[in-house]
Structure formats: structure tokens, C-alpha cells
Scaffold this motif. Structure first.
Motif, PDB file in Angstrom:
ATOM      1  N   GLN A   1      48.002  35.490  47.646  1.00 14.41           N
ATOM      2  CA  GLN A   1      46.857  35.897  46.821  1.00 14.41           C
ATOM      3  C   GLN A   1      47.286  36.901  45.761  1.00 14.41           C
ATOM      4  OE1 GLN A   1      43.844  37.341  49.492  1.00 14.41           O
ATOM      5  NE2 GLN A   1      43.496  35.344  50.433  1.00 14.41           N
ATOM      6  N   LEU A   2      48.161  37.829  46.160  1.00 13.05           N
ATOM      7  CA  LEU A   2      48.610  38.869  45.231  1.00 13.05           C
ATOM      8  C   LEU A   2      49.402  38.282  44.067  1.00 13.05           C
ATOM      9  CD1 LEU A   2      49.121  41.810  44.390  1.00 13.05           C
ATOM     10  CD2 LEU A   2      50.999  41.887  46.037  1.00 13.05           C
ATOM     11  N   VAL A   3      50.356  37.402  44.367  1.00  9.94           N
ATOM     12  CA  VAL A   3      51.240  36.899  43.302  1.00  9.94           C
ATOM     13  C   VAL A   3      50.584  35.825  42.446  1.00  9.94           C
ATOM     14  CG1 VAL A   3      53.310  37.442  44.636  1.00  9.94           C
ATOM     15  CG2 VAL A   3      52.346  35.145  44.775  1.00  9.94           C
ATOM     16  N   SER A   4      49.435  35.313  42.887  1.00  7.16           N
ATOM     17  CA  SER A   4      48.768  34.274  42.094  1.00  7.16           C
ATOM     18  C   SER A   4      47.451  34.750  41.485  1.00  7.16           C
ATOM     19  CB  SER A   4      48.504  33.040  42.970  1.00  7.16           C
ATOM     20  OG  SER A   4      47.717  33.378  44.095  1.00  7.16           O
ATOM     21  N   ASP A   5      47.115  36.037  41.669  1.00  7.96           N
ATOM     22  CA  ASP A   5      45.875  36.589  41.125  1.00  7.96           C
ATOM     23  C   ASP A   5      46.053  36.885  39.625  1.00  7.96           C
ATOM     24  OD1 ASP A   5      43.600  37.930  40.463  1.00  7.96           O
ATOM     25  OD2 ASP A   5      43.737  39.446  42.035  1.00  7.96           O
ATOM     26  N   PRO A   6      45.332  36.197  38.752  1.00 15.14           N
ATOM     27  CA  PRO A   6      45.490  36.420  37.302  1.00 15.14           C
ATOM     28  C   PRO A   6      45.264  37.871  36.891  1.00 15.14           C
ATOM     29  CG  PRO A   6      44.119  34.482  37.726  1.00 15.14           C
ATOM     30  CD  PRO A   6      44.295  35.176  39.036  1.00 15.14           C
ATOM     31  N   GLU A   7      44.356  38.566  37.571  1.00 13.73           N
ATOM     32  CA  GLU A   7      44.082  39.970  37.241  1.00 13.73           C
ATOM     33  C   GLU A   7      45.318  40.831  37.484  1.00 13.73           C
ATOM     34  OE1 GLU A   7      41.351  41.464  35.917  1.00 13.73           O
ATOM     35  OE2 GLU A   7      40.631  39.428  35.578  1.00 13.73           O
ATOM     36  N   ARG A   8      46.003  40.566  38.606  1.00 18.27           N
ATOM     37  CA  ARG A   8      47.192  41.356  38.943  1.00 18.27           C
ATOM     38  C   ARG A   8      48.342  41.084  37.976  1.00 18.27           C
ATOM     39  NH1 ARG A   8      44.363  44.501  41.385  1.00 18.27           N
ATOM     40  NH2 ARG A   8      43.516  44.019  43.432  1.00 18.27           N
ATOM     41  N   LEU A   9      48.404  39.851  37.467  1.00 16.91           N
ATOM     42  CA  LEU A   9      49.529  39.464  36.612  1.00 16.91           C
ATOM     43  C   LEU A   9      49.447  40.101  35.231  1.00 16.91           C
ATOM     44  CD1 LEU A   9      49.873  35.673  37.530  1.00 16.91           C
ATOM     45  CD2 LEU A   9      50.976  37.648  38.571  1.00 16.91           C
TER      46      LEU A   9
ATOM     47  N   ASP B   1      52.018  47.379  37.876  1.00 18.64           N
ATOM     48  CA  ASP B   1      51.088  47.462  39.001  1.00 18.64           C
ATOM     49  C   ASP B   1      51.361  46.340  40.003  1.00 18.64           C
ATOM     50  OD1 ASP B   1      48.562  48.505  40.272  1.00 18.64           O
ATOM     51  OD2 ASP B   1      47.918  46.451  39.840  1.00 18.64           O
ATOM     52  N   PHE B   2      51.699  45.170  39.501  1.00 18.32           N
ATOM     53  CA  PHE B   2      52.017  44.008  40.350  1.00 18.32           C
ATOM     54  C   PHE B   2      53.160  44.359  41.305  1.00 18.32           C
ATOM     55  CE2 PHE B   2      54.812  40.345  41.009  1.00 18.32           C
ATOM     56  CZ  PHE B   2      53.945  39.384  41.498  1.00 18.32           C
ATOM     57  N   VAL B   3      54.244  44.891  40.758  1.00 14.77           N
ATOM     58  CA  VAL B   3      55.412  45.223  41.585  1.00 14.77           C
ATOM     59  C   VAL B   3      55.105  46.403  42.497  1.00 14.77           C
ATOM     60  CG1 VAL B   3      57.822  45.982  41.550  1.00 14.77           C
ATOM     61  CG2 VAL B   3      57.024  44.282  39.905  1.00 14.77           C
ATOM     62  N   GLN B   4      54.342  47.385  41.978  1.00 12.90           N
ATOM     63  CA  GLN B   4      53.998  48.537  42.801  1.00 12.90           C
ATOM     64  C   GLN B   4      53.196  48.111  44.025  1.00 12.90           C
ATOM     65  OE1 GLN B   4      55.132  51.822  42.256  1.00 12.90           O
ATOM     66  NE2 GLN B   4      54.445  51.828  44.381  1.00 12.90           N
ATOM     67  N   ARG B   5      52.316  47.129  43.843  1.00 15.23           N
ATOM     68  CA  ARG B   5      51.535  46.619  44.975  1.00 15.23           C
ATOM     69  C   ARG B   5      52.440  45.924  45.997  1.00 15.23           C
ATOM     70  NH1 ARG B   5      45.974  46.409  44.640  1.00 15.23           N
ATOM     71  NH2 ARG B   5      45.120  47.246  42.699  1.00 15.23           N
ATOM     72  N   LEU B   6      53.444  45.196  45.493  1.00 15.42           N
ATOM     73  CA  LEU B   6      54.408  44.577  46.406  1.00 15.42           C
ATOM     74  C   LEU B   6      55.157  45.639  47.205  1.00 15.42           C
ATOM     75  CD1 LEU B   6      56.022  41.763  44.204  1.00 15.42           C
ATOM     76  CD2 LEU B   6      54.467  41.450  46.129  1.00 15.42           C
ATOM     77  N   LEU B   7      55.587  46.699  46.514  1.00 19.75           N
ATOM     78  CA  LEU B   7      56.313  47.779  47.190  1.00 19.75           C
ATOM     79  C   LEU B   7      55.424  48.497  48.200  1.00 19.75           C
ATOM     80  CD1 LEU B   7      58.313  49.307  44.194  1.00 19.75           C
ATOM     81  CD2 LEU B   7      59.215  47.923  46.062  1.00 19.75           C
TER      82      LEU B   7
END
Length: 747
Positions: A332-340, A345-351
Motif C-alpha cells: 500500500q505504501l509503495v503504490s499510494d500515489p499520495e506518498r509518491l 517522505d516516501f523513504v522516511q516512511r520505509l525507514l
């Protein structure tokens, strides 16, 4: 002494004929029988144990023959009579004791049994002392049961296995345990004595008469209780109750059960309270494993781990649910258009997600390696679902090394870089990351925006350690060029010392074409003042280096220019080379159209629009005015020098409006460059493999090439096939004439 003849000694039987009274055995037994009765009747203090036992007691009076002892009975071959008489007498007494125990009412039943057991043990000890000679000689030679063991067996048969006592004893013990489980306080000392009695009577007595029924009743009890709990409790509360019950049973064993019972009773509790409800517990709505993971319930997670590890498939159940949750959440995180939209922020959420679950595994799951492997596998799965992950991770590093690590200690910088490297290891397309990292590093170095050279070098060392020298050789070459450029500029200004005057100051970075991610770009028309200095540098550089060619990369430069606005207000503007070219035009014109600017500068249209947008449309940085006023640049727009521009800062930095991420055409171009770079690597791997193997089938080549290159990228089997075809055309390989699936290496 040695000469003396050795003498052999021999002990012979006493030859004097001893006359024995025909009624001797009967009389002696009566004495001993009386003694046994007295012992059981608690009158043993009046007995002479020496007379009953000792063969060495001498009596001078006529009455000395009234007491015959066990020793003489055995000596005179009446051991059988003595032994059978003992069995009969003890059996009689035990039957009387059984009646007394049976008559005990309610709670007195166990107390009476315990008291009689104690009496019987004392009596047995005295009887064994009296019959010691029989126990040592007659019993083993005639394969009889020793006196103490005989006493235990008779107690078992006449007391414990008495029809009226056996069932009542079991029911009483189980009832007391049930009452203790339901919160009542029982006499644990009495329970310990009774179970110890059963253990003393033999493991089979303890197991058959108590342990087996105890385990069956316990299974039934916990089956019912677990069903009741699971209907009314959430997962966390249920696990607390299960843990408490396990601890209670272990405590119960330590207080009054056989130590060997612990594994058996805990196994019952584990099966009934955990194994039978595992799936329901982990998937329990609003409180199951996923909720615990989301809410960081370390205590509940630790309890679940420690309980589930006790049962078969317990940990794999937790691991499977955790893996499923991680993959779904990550997907969900890596395919969410808002996160991309925001790569950092995308990478920070992964970390953050990785840190969160690392902490859970460390605190709650005992740092279990199988859970850590499941976590790594899940991250590798969903990170590679998004083919922009390599670009985003590089952008994250770029953000941190530009500004995000200012004022941070070296140790904290290392922590951040180590976390980034952890994500980097999950990437299947490490060569794509390398492409982007090279671009971002180039921009940092050329703009002087890197927060720390040490941090930059530390990152390169980490990449080198992970992927080898080849991966970082060009990155290290970029640092070498920066150092060499400083020396070159010092030499240039030393040679131009007498000619510098008040003209513009030039700082040139000379970049080696192979090391830097430079792209062919149409050179713009530089202002005359700048062009003159550039030509002087070209002449100097080509004069000191032979066989080289210089190409100006005006799209990568910056400039500091001084500007005077209305009311004489002066500012120093930090702008790009393109922005400088545009602003210098307004020294000789107050108004310029878009077309006029484009014609005068020859800056590519896309770059020019971004350049004008940043000069005229950004609030607080608008040194130009645009008509009509709008956010976007149109070809019929007109631009004016903004006399009314003000800023509280003397130095004003005007950045170029750029998308942090690549545009679709740029993305496609980068992907094409990556694919092109992969071709020689795949071919080199094929040649290495075939050179060592000489003959190999197609599938084996694909497998071995994938294995060799997976540290940088996962090669596509279709591409591998195309590269094999190319090598065949160039006569590095040939197909086998008999089997078309086999390839042969051509030396």
C-alpha cells in the motif's frame, strides 16, 4: 618370614549337635508377632530390641529362652515361617487401618490417611530393624520382596487399592486441585504428603492412580475455560490468562506434584489454551497480532511469542501473519500515489516502518533470526514493486547530504547512512540507484551544497563495501575532479594576475566525461563579459593540457550577481547560469518578451520556462514582473525588471523551479541508459561462464548469469537470450550442431 611355609585356614561348621525344641519356631514367632502388634499399637517403647534381634545377648537366668529372636529363626531355617507370618500380620493390621481411614468423614479423610501412612512408615522402619538379618540373608537367597518394599506393596494393595479408598482418594485430590484452580486456598502440605506417598509406592501407582486421571480432568477443565475466555476476552487478556494458568500449574508441580508431571501438565495447558486457538487468537478482530504490531504492544507481543513458541507451528503462525501484514502494508505504501509525490517522505516512511518492526523483533520476539529474515524478505518484496524506489532512495540521501544532516553529530550521520544502506540492500536494481546517485552527487558537488565531505565519502565507502570497487570508481573520480579543479583555478589566476582587474570572477570545475553524468546540451549565449573570461580559461587550460577538449555545461553552472533596485537598494543574487543570462539582458532593456529572451539566450525552451518561472512567479524571489500574471509561462508573456523588489536579506538565493522527481521522458531516458549499460555486463558474465564451462545449455546459462549479476540487478531472461544471440553473431559462441539448446565457447 619368606622361608616359612604358608598356612591355609579353613572355617568348619560347629560339629556339636544342637537340640532344638520342636515348638521353638511357633514360640519364637508368637514373640515376634506380639512385638509387631505392639509396634502398630504404638507400644514399642516396652520392647527389648536387643532380645528381639541381637544374637550376641547372653542371659544366665532360665527365662532367657522365653525370648527367641528373628536371627535365630532364620538361623534355624524358619525364615519362611517368619516371612509369611510377617505378611499375614501386616496385612491384618493394614485392613484394620483401612477401616479407620474409610470411616473418616469429609476433610478428615486425607488427614487420617496421611497420619496412618506416617504410622505405617514408622512401624515399617522398626520391623525392618528387627528383621534385619532375615532381610539381608533369607530374602535375597529366596528371591523374596525386601521388608520395606513388602510393607509398601501391602499398603498399596490393602489401603490405596481398597475399593472404598481408591476412588474416594482420587476424587478428593482432584476436587482439591479444582478448588485451588478456582481460587480457594487448600492445605498444600497435606497434598504434598499424599502425592509423595503415591510416588513412594512406585511411579506406576502415582501415574495410574493419580497423574493420568489428573491430566484428563485438567484437559477437560482448560478446554472449557479456554472456550469461555476466548468468547469474552480480547487477545491480550486471553494471553495473560493463559500465561497465568501455565505459571500456576508449574507452581502447583513445585509445591506438591512429581517434578516429572510439569512437562505433562504444561503440555495439556499449552494444547488446550494455545494450540487449539492459535488461528483465532492471531486473527482476533481489533486485538489480534496485526493490531498489536500496529499499536506497538511490546508486552502483549512478547507474551504471544513466548506462549506460541511452546507449541508446534506456533512461531511459524506468528511469522506468517506478520509477513502477510508487512507485505500488504508495504505494498500500500509503495503504490499510494499520495506518498509518491514526496520521495523523501516516501523513504522516511520505509525507514520508520523498518525501525518499528526491528524494535518489535528485538524487544518482543527475542531478536529471533527467523523473524528478522521474514522482515527482510517482506521489505525486499514490496520495495521492488515500485520501480522508482532506487531513484527515491537516492533522492533521500541527496536531501540528507544537502541540508538534512546539518548540526548532526558524526555518529548520527553514520546511523542515517547505515539505515539507507539497509534499504539499498533490498534493491534488485542497484545499478539504477547508481545512475541516480551519480546525478544527485554531481549536483551537490557542483553547487557546493554538500553538508559534509566526510559524510559523502562515508556513503561511498559503504557502497564500495557492499558492491565493490567497480560500483564506486566513477563516484570517487568525481571527488578527484573537484580537487584537481581547485588546483587548475589557482594556476589560471596566477597566470592571469596582471589582467584580472574589475571583471567577473570565474570558477570552473573541469569534469572528466566518463566519470560525470553529463548530457549533451546546447550551449546558451553567455553575456559578453563572461564569454571573454571563459575564452581566457579555455586558452590557458588547452595550453597546459594536450589532447583534451572542453565543452561548457552551462546547464550545470551558478552565478552570483549584484543588482540595484528602486531607491538604490542593493542585493547579491545567487542564480543559475541560465538565470544570469536572462537577468543580464535587463541591463539594456526594461521590457522583454518571452520570444526576445529565447532568441537572445538560445536557452532550451523547457529550461527557459522554469528559469523565468523562478524569477517572476515565486513570492519573495520575484526580481522580474510578468504580464499577464500567472503561475505558468506562456510564449506571449512579457517580462519587466521589478524595481519594487525588496528583501530583508542582502544575499538572495533564487532557485530554479524543478520537479524533484524526473519527468516521464527523463525517466524513460534514464531507463534506456540503464538497459544499455546492462548489455555489456550481461555479455561479460556469459563469456566468463562459457570460458570456464566450455559447453552449457540455455537454462543453465540464464541461471548462472542471474546468480553472478544479482548483486547489481536481476537480468531479464529475454535480454540474456538476446545477448547470447549477439555473441553468436560475433563468433564468441556457437550452437551445438546436434542439440540446438547447447552452446559452445569459441576460443
Amino acid at each position: 618370614m619368606s622361608a616359612q611355609k604358608k598356612r591355609n585356614f579353613k572355617i568348619e561348621a560347629f560339629k556339636h549337635r544342637v537340640e532344638v525344641d520342636p515348638k521353638y519356631a511357633e514360640k519364637t514367632w508368637k514373640i515376634l508377632e506380639h512385638a509387631i502388634h505392639e509396634i502398630y499399637n504404638h507400644n514399642a517403647s516396652g520392647l527389648s530390641f536387643e532380645e528381639l534381634y541381637s544374637p550376641f545377648l547372653v542371659k544366665t537366668s532360665a527365662s532367657s529362652w522365653e525370648f527367641r529372636n528373628a536371627y535365630n529363626m532364620v538361623l534355624h531355617k524358619y525364615g519362611e515361617k517368619l516371612y509369611s507370618g510377617l505378611v499375614t500380620t501386616m496385612t491384618w493390621h493394614l485392613k484394620e487401618i483401612a477401616k479407620s481411614i474409610e470411616a473418616a468423614q469429609g476433610g478428615l479423610f486425607l488427614e487420617e490417611l496421611n497420619r496412618k501412612w506416617g504410622d505405617h512408615n514408622k512401624a515399617l522402619q522398626m520391623i525392618r530393624d528387627i528383621l534385619m538379618y532375615m532381610d539381608r540373608t533369607f530374602v535375597p537367597s529366596n528371591r523374596k520382596t525386601p521388608v520395606h518394599e513388602l510393607g509398601l506393596n501391602l499398603w498399596r494393595d490393602n489401603i490405596i487399592h481398597s475399593h472404598k479408598i481408591q476412588t474416594r482418594l482420587l476424587d478428593t485430590l482432584l476436587d482439591l486441585i479444582h478448588r485451588e484452580r478456582t481460587g480457594e486456598v487448600i492445605n498444600r502440605g497435606l497434598m504434598r504428603n499424599i502425592t509423595k506417598m503415591l510416588m513412594d509406592l512406585g511411579s506406576s501407582v502415582y501415574q495410574e492412580d493419580f497423574e493420568r486421571p489428573f491430566l484428563e480432568v485438567s484437559a477437560s477443565f482448560y478446554s472449557g475455560e479456554s472456550q469461555q475466555f476466548i468468547e469474552c476476552c480480547d487477545c491480550g487478556d486471553y494471553l495473560k490468562k493463559a500465561e497465568r494458568r501455565l505459571n500456576e500449574e508449574m507452581e502447583r508441580v513445585s509445591h506438591y506434584l512429581d517434578a516429572k508431571s510439569e512437562a505433562k501438565i504444561t503440555s495439556v495447558v499449552e494444547k488446550e489454551m494455545i494450540a487449539n486457538h492459535m488461528q483465532r487468537l492471531v486473527h482476533m478482530e481489533n486485538s489480534g497480532l496485526v493490531n498489536m504490531l500496529v499499536d506497538d504492544k511490546y508486552e502483549d507481543l512478547s507474551r504471544m511469542y513466548n506462549l506460541f513458541r511452546r507449541v508446534p507451528e506456533g512461531l511459524s503462525t506468528i511469522r506468517d501473519v506478520m509477513t502477510s501484514h508487512l507485505r500488504e502494508t508495504g505494498k500500500q505504501l509503495v503504490s499510494d500515489p499520495e506518498r509518491l509525490r514526496d520521495p523523501v517522505d516516501f523513504v522516511q516512511r520505509l525507514l520508520d516502518m523498518k525501525d518499528k518492526h526491528d524494535k518489535i523483533i528485538s524487544i518482543a520476539f527475542n531478536n529471533d533470526k527467523t523473524f528478522q529474515n521474514a522482515l527482510n524478505s517482506s521489505f525486499e518484496y514490496f520495495i521492488n514493486l515500485n520501480n522508482r524506489s532506487p531513484e527515491f532512495i537516492s533522492l533521500y540521501v541527496d536531501d540528507k547530504l544537502r541540508k538534512g544532516l546539518k548540526g548532526v553529530t558524526e555518529e548520527d550521520v553514520e546511523v542515517v547512512l547505515d539505515k539507507v544502506m539497509m534499504l539499498f540492500r533490498y534493491l534488485q536494481e542497484k545499478d539504477v540507484f547508481e545512475k541516480y546517485y551519480k546525478q544527485h552527487l554531481a549536483k551537490r558537488l557542483l553547487s557546493g551544497k554538500t553538508v559534509s565531505d566526510d559524510a559523502e565519502r562515508s556513503m561511498i565507502v559503504k557502497l564500495k563495501t557492499e558492491c565493490g570497487y567497480q560500483f564506486t570508481s566513477k563516484l570517487e573520480g568525481m571527488f578527484t575532479d573537484m580537487r584537481t579543479s581547485q588546483d587548475t583555478m589557482q594556476g589560471f589566476y596566477a597566470s592571469q594576475y596582471s589582467e584580472t582587474g574589475d571583471g567577473p570572477t570565474l570558477a570552473v570545475q573541469v569534469l572528466t566525461t566518463g566519470s560525470w553524468p553529463t548530457q549533451p546540451s546546447a550551449p546558451c549565449n553567455l553575456p559578453a563579459e563572461i564569454l571573454g573570461v571563459c575564452e581566457k580559461f579555455r586558452a590557458y587550460y588547452l595550453g597546459t593540457h594536450t589532447g583534451r577538449r572542453l565543452t561548457w555545461q552551462t546547464n550545470m553552472g551558478t552565478a552570483d550577481i549584484k543588482a540595484t533596485f528602486g531607491k538604490g537598494q542593493k542585493h547579491e543574487l545567487n542564480v543559475s547560469t541560465y538565470q544570469m543570462c536572462v537577468l543580464m539582458l535587463f541591463n539594456s532593456a526594461d521590457r522583454l518578451s518571452y520570444k526576445e529572451i529565447e532568441q537572445a539566450t538560445e536557452i532550451p525552451a523547457a529550461d527557459l520556462k522554469r528559469c523565468l518561472q523562478s524569477l517572476a512567479c515565486v513570492k519573495g524571489k520575484n526580481v522580474l514582473r510578468k504580464e499577464p500574471m500567472s503561475k505558468d509561462i506562456a510564449e506571449d508573456d512579457a517580462f519587466y525588471f521589478n524595481d519594487k523588489f525588496t528583501s530583508k536579506f542582502i544575499k538572495v538565493k533564487i532557485g530554479t523551479v524543478v520537479a524533484q522527481k524526473e519527468s516521464e521522458p527523463e525517466k524513460h531516458e534514464t531507463r534506456q541508459r540503464v538497459e544499455e549499460d546492462r548489455k555489456p555486463q550481461i555479455e561479460a558474465a556469459i563469456v566468463r561462464i562459457m570460458k570456464s564451462r566450455r559447453v552449457l545449455d540455455h537454462n543453465s546459462i540464464v541461471t548462472e548469469v542471474t546468480t553472478q549479476l544479482q548483486s547489481r540487478f536481476l537480468p531479464n531472461p529475454v535480454v540474456i537470450k538476446k545477448r547470447i544471440e549477439s555473441l553468436i553473431e560475433r563468433e564468441f559462441l556457437e550452437r551445438d550442431k546436434a542439440d540446438r539448446k547447447l552452446y559452445r565457447y569459441l576460443a
